[in-house]
Write a protein that holds these residues in place. Sequence first.
Motif, mmCIF file in Angstrom:
data_model
loop_
_atom_site.group_PDB
_atom_site.id
_atom_site.type_symbol
_atom_site.label_atom_id
_atom_site.label_comp_id
_atom_site.label_asym_id
_atom_site.label_seq_id
_atom_site.Cartn_x
_atom_site.Cartn_y
_atom_site.Cartn_z
ATOM 1 N N LEU A 163 0.827 -1.211 0.000
ATOM 2 C CA LEU A 163 0.000 0.000 0.000
ATOM 3 C C LEU A 163 0.856 1.254 0.000
ATOM 4 O O LEU A 163 0.401 2.314 -0.416
ATOM 5 C CB LEU A 163 -0.942 0.033 1.214
ATOM 6 N N GLN A 164 2.083 1.110 0.482
ATOM 7 C CA GLN A 164 3.018 2.240 0.462
ATOM 8 C C GLN A 164 4.321 1.831 -0.204
ATOM 9 O O GLN A 164 5.419 2.080 0.282
ATOM 10 C CB GLN A 164 3.256 2.760 1.878
ATOM 11 N N ASN A 171 -8.117 5.781 13.892
ATOM 12 C CA ASN A 171 -6.998 6.721 14.031
ATOM 13 C C ASN A 171 -6.783 7.510 12.744
ATOM 14 O O ASN A 171 -5.654 7.727 12.298
ATOM 15 C CB ASN A 171 -5.711 5.980 14.434
ATOM 16 N N ASP A 172 -7.898 7.915 12.134
ATOM 17 C CA ASP A 172 -7.894 8.756 10.924
ATOM 18 C C ASP A 172 -7.275 8.067 9.707
ATOM 19 O O ASP A 172 -6.872 8.739 8.758
ATOM 20 C CB ASP A 172 -7.160 10.081 11.180
ATOM 21 N N SER A 173 -7.199 6.752 9.718
ATOM 22 C CA SER A 173 -6.654 6.022 8.577
ATOM 23 C C SER A 173 -7.640 4.965 8.110
ATOM 24 O O SER A 173 -8.304 4.320 8.933
ATOM 25 C CB SER A 173 -5.331 5.348 8.931
ATOM 26 N N GLN A 174 -7.742 4.790 6.805
ATOM 27 C CA GLN A 174 -8.591 3.748 6.247
ATOM 28 C C GLN A 174 -7.918 2.394 6.473
ATOM 29 O O GLN A 174 -6.724 2.223 6.236
ATOM 30 C CB GLN A 174 -8.801 3.989 4.754
ATOM 31 N N VAL A 208 -6.329 2.774 -3.716
ATOM 32 C CA VAL A 208 -5.602 3.438 -2.641
ATOM 33 C C VAL A 208 -5.209 4.849 -3.092
ATOM 34 O O VAL A 208 -4.549 5.007 -4.121
ATOM 35 C CB VAL A 208 -4.342 2.631 -2.262
ATOM 36 N N PRO A 209 -5.603 5.884 -2.340
ATOM 37 C CA PRO A 209 -5.248 7.252 -2.735
ATOM 38 C C PRO A 209 -3.742 7.437 -2.824
ATOM 39 O O PRO A 209 -2.970 6.810 -2.084
ATOM 40 C CB PRO A 209 -5.838 8.095 -1.588
ATOM 41 N N ALA A 210 -3.327 8.313 -3.734
ATOM 42 C CA ALA A 210 -1.893 8.537 -3.942
ATOM 43 C C ALA A 210 -1.227 9.086 -2.688
ATOM 44 O O ALA A 210 -0.043 8.851 -2.453
ATOM 45 C CB ALA A 210 -1.687 9.498 -5.115
#
Length: 358
Positions: free
Chosen positions: A247-248, A298-301, A345-347
């Motif tokens: 994902l990263q 925690n503000d993450s998908q 997944v957003p850039a």
Amino acid sequence: MKIQRRRFVQAAGVGAILGLSGCSSQRPSENADNSSGGNQSGGGQSDDGRSDGNGGNGQQQLTLATTTSTYDTGLLDELNPMFEAQFDARIKTIPQGTGAAIETGATGDADVILVHARGAEDEFLQQGHGVNRRDVMFNDFVIVGPEDDPAGIEGLQSATEAFSTIADAESTFVSRGDDSGTNKKELLVWEAAGVEPGGQWYRAVGKGMGDTLNQASQSSGYTIADRGTYLSMEDEVDLVIHVQGPLQDGPVILKNPYGVIPVNPAQHDNVNYELAMAYVGFLTSPEGQEAIDGYTANDSQLFFPNALSEEPQFGQYVPQGYSAEGSQSLSRRDKQYLYWVDRQVPADYQIDSPPHQP
């Protein structure tokens, strides 16, 4: 832990969901008893039996065997009440490691399984235990450890190199050791690294992901975790991500797709197959996929939906051994996974806290 759950307008009706699952479902009574919320202590077990397929108050009951990550992250607390309300049904959830969940399905003690170990899922299908598999969602695995990084794996781009480095340094590594999807992935990485882990530095705890993260934190050790559970517990453990998954832009070996499979009614005539297919239809419907897409911690998908596609995705239905190209199918699955990452997944996707700098 701060969890945000986005609310969505229900875009798909019951008929649309059933159309997606390819079946019909009975709705025998009113007054749904939502049993899939936060009170699933003891693995979500209930006192009523499964022989008649019903829960309390004359409702139909669906028994779901699932990996602990869908439970520990709270995702099922979001999804299951939506299904229960629409189908006036009760879901009995059994959170286990993927291996145990698959075995529960194979013995007919669950109606449907939601797991994340495609090789084991293929065996389940090949042995006739399950039918009509569907892709549901994906995230990835990450390698986490203490911030001071005693083994020195920070910045490595290879999961196998990271594992080899941990083994060479004999730094503490905490393994789930429970035949879960995460444990299967861990063993795959060790095998690819050419390392047979063992000795005092390697600790197999036989626990779920949450307990394993806690033990790694307490012992200043490393472990491999699905990103969703790690993010949901990030504020509770003294661990940081040292090696990212795909994902990263990390190695594709750390991919983590999830599939849902109804138990085969031809092998077990006690299973509630119609309700299982309705659940598959719900998870893979626009409504279910939107709920998965909107679930955050925690503000993450935590998970990315992948059930719906304009292009055919035949690989989700059949085991790898049924592919015409045989051994090349795993490579195609890697490419399919990276295609999902590129599209879903957003850039600018990143975890809440910045990566640790050495």
